[in-house]
Design a protein around this motif. Structure first.
Motif, PDB file in Angstrom:
ATOM      1  N   HIS A  31       0.987  -1.025   0.122  1.00 19.84           N
ATOM      2  CA  HIS A  31       0.059   0.130  -0.220  1.00 19.84           C
ATOM      3  C   HIS A  31       0.952   1.172   0.005  1.00 19.84           C
TER       4      HIS A  31
ATOM      5  N   HIS B  10       0.905   5.602  -1.655  1.00 19.27           N
ATOM      6  CA  HIS B  10       0.499   6.538  -2.718  1.00 19.27           C
ATOM      7  C   HIS B  10       1.915   7.543  -2.898  1.00 19.27           C
TER       8      HIS B  10
ATOM      9  N   HIS C  32      -9.256   1.716   0.628  1.00 15.30           N
ATOM     10  CA  HIS C  32      -9.308   1.610   2.064  1.00 15.30           C
ATOM     11  C   HIS C  32     -10.188   1.312   2.929  1.00 15.30           C
TER      12      HIS C  32
HETATM   13 ZN   LIG Z   1      -3.528   4.796   1.927  1.00 13.27          ZN
END
Ligand SMILES: [Zn+2]
Length: 443
Positions: A63, A65, A229
């Motif tokens: 995970h 970004h 999420h």
């Molecule tokens: Zn996240």
């Protein structure tokens, strides 16, 4: 034919099915795949000496970004809870464009590589000013990591009762159309794949019920994985109860978001019935301990999840909520966080390393990664344990209990990406300079 022989590791932590730790052993990689593991192996190809080193499978990040490496330590977001943190950062992110996505991915992927990561997912859910998933895929090709980008999305803006500003949301038809475009253009489902695309609406509070459902149908039609999420903190649970009349696990199940082709980030607040549901359905979890600490979200019940047989991997999460992207440090944090909640025997260093390697690979649907075994991919991290961080250590568990926190060498698909602690594949210094210029221009 290309061969690489990694010879004579002090300790070779295989994470194979028997979880063997071998002393003085070698690994032979041929054309990207591990073809032998043992003692006294030979090659006519390249030889890399690993004496004084612990060798592990490449770590797997489930995970991230990557674009957020451009917004580390933003003052107004430093001490906010999740929803307030998002509302501070959305206006900044709305000024990003293709170059921001590309450069921030170069920097974030390099930070991961230097901390032992060979395979990472990414969750990009905003596409302002012409930015595309393509920008991060191009960066991953240049950096040389195995990549699992997910085409994220937000469709419920402020004027519809959602959290993100209207400028950052997209029409749902356009979102699904672009998912199809990037899957057709970039997804490779083979075992040696360097790029697998996934579908990933941002969260239940930023897209509609219909988009969640349609995205699942599309992903299954295309044979790709799904990510979002879920159950991140108490606000998230309260939102689910008030808006959907049920807990996040039930909501996910009702829309097809459960199964071995699905993994959910955080899951800090899963209850016992949700843990049982995830176990029965082989639904994966991306555990992000530093982000959970940073945002005060809580301690994910990883001990209970693992005991119930849930597939758990590790994620650094975005660099706006960590703010580091060091994956081996994240594994240490995962170990420490279970211990502070459940006792010193709640998670061993080797179990945390297992979650960070084969656990993550299983979460991402890549069982050919995350272990050192014949037939697995040639993704290897070499850690020099002769230096200050681990001097005096008695056991390879020192990698998490002590250090180091960066690799000496890193191989992905048998190709060397890091040598002597430096990126081999591209000019990282130039990318860091550009990143700093872009960050300054945003302030
Ligand atoms: Zn996240």
């Amino acid at each position: 034919m290309t061969e690489v022989l990694i010879r004579g590791a002090d300790h070779l932590v295989t994470m194979d099915d028997a979880r063997r730790v071998l002393a003085g052993a070698d690994i032979l990689i041929r054309d990207g795949m591990i073809v032998d593991v043992g003692h006294g192996l030979t090659t006519t190809g390249e030889v890399v000496l690993a004496t004084g080193c612990v060798v592990t499978p490449g770590l797997v990040n489930t995970h991230h970004h990557l674009y957020q490496t451009l917004t580390r330590a933003v003052p107004a977001a430093q001490d906010a809870l999740l929803f307030g943190w998002l509302q501070t950062l959305y206006p900044i992110w709305s000024r990003f464009g293709p170059e921001h996505m590309f450069v921030s991915a170069q920097v974030g992927l390099s930070e991961l590589a230097l901390s032992g990561c060979t395979l990472t997912s990414d969750h990009l859910y905003l596409f302002p000013n012409g930015a595309r998933l393509d920008d991060t895929i191009e960066a991953a090709r240049e950096v040389g990591l195995r990549f699992q980008p997910t085409r994220g999305a937000m469709s419920i803006g402020v004027s519809d009762g959602g959290l993100p500003p209207d400028a950052l949301v997209e029409a749902e038809a356009a979102i699904l159309e672009d998912c199809i475009r990037v899957i057709d253009a970039f997804h490779d489902g083979s075992e040696s794949s360097m790029c697998r695309v996934g579908v990933a609406p941002c969260s239940p509070f930023s897209v509609s019920r219909e988009l969640m459902r349609d995205a699942a149908i599309l992903a299954r039609d295309k044979g790709v994985m799904m990510h979002t999420h879920l159950a991140e903190n108490d606000e998230d649970i309260a939102y689910s109860l008030s808006q959907f009349g049920c807990r996040p696990g039930e909501y996910a199940e009702s829309l097809g978001w459960i199964g071995p082709d699905v993994w959910h980030a955080h899951c800090v607040k899963l209850d016992a019935s949700e843990i049982a549901l995830f176990s029965q359905t082989k639904t994966g979890v991306a555990h992000c301990p530093c982000s959970n600490c940073r945002l005060g979200s809580g301690i994910a019940p990883v001990r209970a999840m693992r005991d119930a047989g849930v597939t758990v991997g590790l994620g650094v999460d975005g660099s706006a909520s960590n703010d580091a992207g060091n994956l081996v440090a994240e594994a240490r944090q995962a170990m420490l966080l279970q211990r502070v909640a459940f006792g010193a025997d709640a998670m061993s260093a080797m179990e945390a390393l297992e979650i960070a390697t084969r656990g993550g690979a299983d979460v991402l649907g890549r069982p050919e990664c995350g272990r050192i075994a014949i037939g697995a991919r040639g993704d290897i991290a070499i850690w020099d344990v002769s230096g200050v961080a681990s001097a005096g250590s008695w056991d390879p568990a020192a990698l998490l209990l002590a250090g180091p926190t960066t690799v000496r060498d890193l191989f992905v698909e048998g190709r060397q990406v890091v040598r002597d602690g430096h990126m081999l594949t591209f000019d990282l210094n130039k990318a860091v300079q550009r990143q700093n210029d872009l960050a300054r221009a945003l302030q």
